[in-house]
Enzyme design. Structure first.
Site, short mmCIF file in Angstrom:
data_model
loop_
_atom_site.label_atom_id
_atom_site.label_comp_id
_atom_site.label_asym_id
_atom_site.label_seq_id
_atom_site.Cartn_x
_atom_site.Cartn_y
_atom_site.Cartn_z
N ILE A 1 -64.49 38.98 79.30
CA ILE A 1 -64.47 37.57 79.65
C ILE A 1 -65.49 36.80 78.81
O ILE A 1 -66.53 37.34 78.43
CB ILE A 1 -64.68 37.32 81.15
CG1 ILE A 1 -66.08 37.73 81.60
CG2 ILE A 1 -63.63 38.06 81.98
CD1 ILE A 1 -66.41 37.36 83.03
N CYS A 2 -65.18 35.57 78.52
CA CYS A 2 -66.05 34.71 77.71
C CYS A 2 -67.16 34.14 78.59
O CYS A 2 -66.90 33.36 79.50
CB CYS A 2 -65.25 33.59 77.08
SG CYS A 2 -66.26 32.43 76.15
N LEU A 3 -68.38 34.53 78.29
CA LEU A 3 -69.54 34.00 79.01
C LEU A 3 -70.52 33.33 78.06
O LEU A 3 -71.62 32.97 78.46
CB LEU A 3 -70.25 35.14 79.77
CG LEU A 3 -69.44 35.82 80.86
CD1 LEU A 3 -70.20 37.02 81.41
CD2 LEU A 3 -69.10 34.86 81.97
N LYS B 1 -60.07 32.16 77.15
CA LYS B 1 -61.48 32.39 77.51
C LYS B 1 -61.74 33.87 77.74
O LYS B 1 -62.34 34.28 78.71
CB LYS B 1 -61.84 31.57 78.74
CG LYS B 1 -61.78 30.09 78.43
CD LYS B 1 -62.15 29.26 79.60
CE LYS B 1 -62.02 27.80 79.21
NZ LYS B 1 -61.81 26.95 80.33
#
Length: 170
Positions: free
Chosen positions: A115-117, A108
């Protein structure tokens, strides 16, 4: 869907009024002032609730932000350096928060430790732009990401507390 505590905390973060990004030389200082006011309010609110978990500072023109965030897990504080740039299309586009030391340790996350948002936070930001600001990014983006990812990274041994690093090396 967010829980009631999160909804209440986020509802107390001031919404931004100025629709301006870094390219808008006339209105960007006003937007930046609103961002600082919202961040200060959010940090004070967190401290009052004994939930202080990040520090941020920006460069002189407010386009590059750095700081630290931390997560308490099993009474141990795990601290991480964070950074992000304000995109030129801000506030229509949310900044991409990076935690470089976690780069490659979780799926992620994108290259460079971003970071994966995209799945959860990006649609929320899109619905609320330009009213959302950096305090909302921290509350609804980074905070939940840390709450989910850090315990998982710890359980897999990808993140080790500073005090336990010496034990692991021996």
């Amino acid at each position: 869907m967010a829980d009631e505590v999160t909804r209440r905390a986020v509802s107390q973060i001031p919404l931004q009024k100025t629709h301006a990004g870094p390219r808008d030389r006339a209105l960007w200082p006003q937007r930046l002032k609103e961002e600082y006011q919202a961040l200060i309010h959010f940090v004070e609110q967190n401290k009052a609730a004994d939930n202080d978990w990040f520090r941020l500072e920006s460069n002189a023109d407010g386009t590059r932000w750095t700081g630290t965030c931390w997560f308490i897990h099993e009474l141990l504080r795990y601290e991480f350096r964070l950074e992000f740039d304000i995109p030129v299309t801000y506030p229509d586009t949310a900044p991409e928060v990076a935690i470089p030391e976690l780069d490659g340790k979780t799926a992620k996350m994108y290259r460079g430790g971003r970071i994966c948002l995209t799945d959860h936070f990006a649609p929320l930001w899109a619905r609320n732009a330009p009213r959302f600001g950096l305090a909302h990014l921290m509350a609804l983006g980074l905070g939940p990401w840390l709450a989910v990812e850090v315990p998982d990274l710890i359980s897999k041994g990808h993140v080790v507390h500073k005090e336990r690093q010496g034990e692991a090396a021996e």
